[in-house]
Design an enzyme around this catalytic site. Structure first.
Site, PDB file in Angstrom:
ATOM      1  N   SER A 127     -10.197   0.196   6.189  1.00  0.00           N
ATOM      2  CA  SER A 127     -11.552   0.548   5.757  1.00  0.00           C
ATOM      3  C   SER A 127     -12.499  -0.537   6.228  1.00  0.00           C
ATOM      4  CB  SER A 127     -11.598   0.633   4.225  1.00  0.00           C
ATOM      5  OG  SER A 127     -12.925   0.665   3.744  1.00  0.00           O
ATOM      6  N   TYR A 140     -10.834  -2.946  -4.353  1.00  0.00           N
ATOM      7  CA  TYR A 140     -10.567  -2.151  -3.147  1.00  0.00           C
ATOM      8  C   TYR A 140     -10.639  -3.031  -1.900  1.00  0.00           C
ATOM      9  CZ  TYR A 140     -10.953   1.652   0.253  1.00  0.00           C
ATOM     10  OH  TYR A 140     -10.755   2.502   1.323  1.00  0.00           O
TER      11      TYR A 140
END
Length: 234
Positions: A127, A140
């Site tokens: 990501s 995250y």
């Protein structure tokens, strides 16, 4: 020649789009999912039922699958819990690390003999948060930074065995998870300003299909006009 491709999170979103693309061209897809029901309508050659939030439980289903050869292993499954360091409970941090980091580590470890046998390719769907962090994305982003370290380490360790390793760092793309986290933090969402799942899937296929004398190691992609990931209250 058809490839044997193992995909985590193959029941929905990007994982399912990838599975469908590889199946359509004749590859043998092994779908790693939490439940059989999520694979309705998907013609995977083989299914591995596994709960990635418990990486220590992966050995048995992987052994039962008897995967002798893995040309490609795609780590696609992931979770995202959003919240400040002050308010986010330890359990959410723990689950994020289990699913996003420890499960890929353990699954890779278990499949290394099959990957080495095929001189295979491991693709980590990371990501943009794996390259930089912002408010409320602590757990995250920490997991994705760790996943990059895992990929970089694996690349160095397995290069001599012929195993290729790629990390893909997509920014904002159109998934249910993206919609949900933006709703949770009060951030704007507009699918027209997101990369489509199909485009991200095509990029992963391109990484896998790279000529044997090269490898895309780190690839960052983003929509031309992305929305900010900042929450409304920051």
């Amino acid at each position: 020649m058809p490839k044997t491709i193992v995909i985590t999170g193959a029941g929905r979103g990007l994982g399912r789009a990838l599975a469908e693309k590889f199946i359509a061209r004749g590859d043998r897809v092994i779908a790693v999912v939490r439940s059989e029901q999520s694979l309705a309508g998907l013609r995977a050659a083989q299914t591995v039922i596994a709960d990635l939030s418990h990486p220590d439980s992966l050995a048995a289903p992987v052994a039962d699958a008897e995967i002798e050869r893995a040309d490609v292993l795609i780590h696609n499954a992931g979770v995202a819990h959003i919240g400040t360091v002050e308010e986010q409970p330890l359990e959410e941090w723990r689950q994020t690390m289990e699913v996003n980091v420890l499960a890929p580590v353990e699954l890779t470890r278990l499949l290394l003999p099959a990957l080495r046998r095929a001189e295979g390719h491991v693709v980590f769907v990371n990501s943009g948060a794996g390259l930089s962090a912002s408010a409320q994305w602590g757990s995250y982003a920490a997991s994705k930074h760790a996943l990059k370290a895992v990929a970089d380490t694996l690349r160095g360790e397995e290069r001599a065995a012929g195993v290729r390793v790629s990390s893909l760092f997509p920014s904002h793309f159109d998934t249910d998870m993206q919609r949900q986290v933006r709703e949770d933090i009060g951030a704007e969402y507009d699918p027209k300003r997101a990369t489509s799942v199909a485009s991200v899937a095509d990029t992963v296929v391109g990484l896998v299909d790279a000529p044997s004398d090269m490898v895309f190691e780190d690839v960052r992609i983003a929509p031309p006009n992305p929305l900010s990931m900042s929450a409304a209250k920051f």
